[in-house]
Design an enzyme around this catalytic site. Structure first.
Site, PDB file in Angstrom:
ATOM      1  N   GLU A 333       0.769  -1.281  -0.033  1.00  0.00           N
ATOM      2  CA  GLU A 333      -0.008  -0.066   0.005  1.00  0.00           C
ATOM      3  C   GLU A 333       1.038   1.158  -0.038  1.00  0.00           C
ATOM      4  O   GLU A 333       0.684   2.216  -0.590  1.00  0.00           O
ATOM      5  CB  GLU A 333      -0.936   0.122   1.113  1.00  0.00           C
ATOM      6  CG  GLU A 333      -2.029   1.232   1.062  1.00  0.00           C
ATOM      7  CD  GLU A 333      -1.330   2.306   2.058  1.00  0.00           C
ATOM      8  OE1 GLU A 333      -2.115   3.461   1.687  1.00  0.00           O
ATOM      9  OE2 GLU A 333      -0.468   2.295   2.584  1.00  0.00           O
ATOM     10  N   ASP A 361      -7.201   0.980   8.347  1.00  0.00           N
ATOM     11  CA  ASP A 361      -5.692   1.409   7.987  1.00  0.00           C
ATOM     12  C   ASP A 361      -5.563   2.839   8.548  1.00  0.00           C
ATOM     13  O   ASP A 361      -5.189   3.830   7.857  1.00  0.00           O
ATOM     14  CB  ASP A 361      -5.368   1.591   6.705  1.00  0.00           C
ATOM     15  CG  ASP A 361      -4.172   2.090   6.245  1.00  0.00           C
ATOM     16  OD1 ASP A 361      -3.250   1.968   7.002  1.00  0.00           O
ATOM     17  OD2 ASP A 361      -3.849   2.387   4.916  1.00  0.00           O
TER      18      ASP A 361
HETATM   19 ZN    ZN Z   1      -1.312   2.862   6.066  1.00  0.00          ZN
END
Ligand code: ZN
Length: 464
Positions: A333, A361
């Site tokens: 990511e 997240d």
């Molecule tokens: Zn992250």
């Protein structure tokens, strides 16, 4: 009279049935959600998983040995949960390596120097082997480059010092408002002849940790690329004050980071197959890679273990989902989003039907609620579940973004969501050396897992 009595009594009966049914159903939901929270707080595995990821493996930048170790470890833990299927999904990822520790100082008069902690931004090129030393000029964000123009910038190092706005209650908004100087500062400053860029760390707190993060050069040719690095908020304030006293200050920095060829890595996936609607997939996930400075406990070790915990909690409470519940630990990511992109490609090619995807997240802090990227109709349904969360002090249900990794899945009819923990401390640690295990609170982490499991339980029960 008789007829009217009959109608009334039938109506009364219907009302009784209605309330019994819905009262019972809501009671069921309350009970199941309580079980999930109880199990998270007494039998959760997430904190131990995070301990291992953080303290035995450490920072997991894409392409590193630690990233591979994290793949192997999380797969083995998912294997141990007795899921219906656990697998690795191959994906090519970029490999950028920091190299030897960076070094920086500023020089007020020849020979009088002050050292500064510094870190290269992810994706940056190195400086020449001897480093770069030049006059440094401060700007308040990218917009100010044009005002100064080539005359004032050519041959200098540009110092981007736009701070995060402390009046924003959601600190992610403050981050979004100035992260462009980190991501595109080098590309933009090079157009005015700058030799390198130094960026104030994306942190609301004044401290001594430089924060890394991704930056990009777009289509710029390799020869035109200039190096970029971050300094701490304290260092940024000191440099800014010193520049006001003496604009002739020279800045020196040296870094030897390097971009290698792409390497193979994996998304780690596990699922409980749905009992009556297995073709409908409910996804929960986080990203397994992290930056290299700390051990990525909040970003995003927390989101990974919380997502794994959702499946563990269903097993522990004996809940049999109707739909397929799938955990995905996405790779890359931070500096590429290759894992999320690959997952969506494969899902599309296999004609899979995702009905809901939830990402965690935003750190392992006390959960406040969720944001939803959905139609108004689906959001109305979701909002009706909000009272079930209020006993757990989870009350923030708003439309908004979800998560970077699940973004590529976006299509009509699919509801995307993000866990929203309290954001006040997140940027104290984000992408810095102090994003470490001891800054994650066990109960806060577990409350997040339980909130996610509860939401997924409701989606599984009522669908869209
Ligand atoms: Zn992250």
């Amino acid at each position: 009279m008789k007829n009217s009595y009959n109608v009334k009594s039938k109506l009364a009966l219907l009302v009784v049935i209605f309330f019994t049914y819905f009262g019972f159903s809501q009671g069921n939901d309350q009970e199941q959600i309580k079980k999930l929270y109880d199990a998270a707080l007494t039998q959760g595995k997430g904190y131990d998983w995070l301990n291992y990821l953080s303290n035995q493996i450490g920072g997991r930048l894409s392409g590193s040995i630690q990233a591979q170790q994290a793949v192997n470890y999380t797969k083995s833990q998912l294997d141990s949960l007795g899921l219906d299927k656990v697998w690795l999904q191959p994906v090519m990822v970029p490999k950028w390596v920091r190299g030897t520790p960076e070094f920086a100082y500023f020089e007020t008069t020849p020979g009088v120097t002050t050292n500064m902690a510094i870190c290269a931004l992810g994706g940056s090129v190195a400086t020449p082997p001897k480093g770069i030393k030049a006059n440094i000029i401060e700007v308040d964000g990218i917009e100010e480059l044009a005002t100064l123009g080539k005359d004032k910038i050519q041959g200098k190092i540009v110092f981007f010092n736009k701070p995060m706005d402390p009046t924003q209650i959601n600190t992610f908004n403050a981050y979004s408002n100035c992260v462009d100087q980190r991501y595109s500062g080098a590309l933009e400053a090079s157009k005015y002849g700058a030799l390198g860029v130094i960026v104030r760390s994306m942190n609301l707190r004044l401290d001594d940790f430089p924060h890394t993060g991704s930056m990009g050069y777009g289509e710029q040719s390799v020869d035109d690329r200039i190096p970029a690095a971050a300094i701490s908020t304290n260092a940024a304030d000191l440099l800014s004050t010193s520049l006001k006293l003496n604009p002739e200050i020279n800045f020196y920095f040296k870094q030897n980071c390097k971009q290698f060829e792409d390497v193979e890595s994996y998304n780690v996936i596990g699922e409980i197959r749905g009992s009556s609607k297995p073709e409908e997939i409910i996804l929960v996930g986080g990203h397994l890679d992290s930056w290299d400075l700390g051990d990525g406990s909040h970003d995003d070790g927390a989101g990974c273990v919380q997502s794994m915990e959702v499946l563990n909690l269903f097993k522990k409470t004996g809940y049999t989902p109707k739909r397929t519940i799938r955990v995905v630990l996405f790779m890359n990511e931070e500096n590429g989003l290759r894992g999320g992109t690959k997952y969506a490609e494969v899902a599309e090619a296999s004609n899979e039907k995702h009905i809901f995807a939830l990402e965690s997240d935003s750190g392992g802090f006390t959960p406040r609620g969720f944001t939803f990227d959905s139609s108004d109709k689906d959001f109305d349904k979701i909002k009706s579940w909000k009272p079930l969360f209020e006993p757990y002090l989870v009350h923030y249900f708003e439309k908004g973004g979800s998560g970077a990794d699940i973004g590529p899945l976006k299509k009509d009819g699919l509801v995307l969501a993000g866990l929203r923990p309290d954001s006040q401390r997140y940027f104290d640690y984000h992408h810095a050396e102090n994003d470490t295990f001891e800054h994650v609170n066990k109960r806060e982490l577990e409350l997040g897992s339980a909130s996610m499991a509860s939401l997924i339980y409701l989606v599984d029960t009522y669908g869209f």
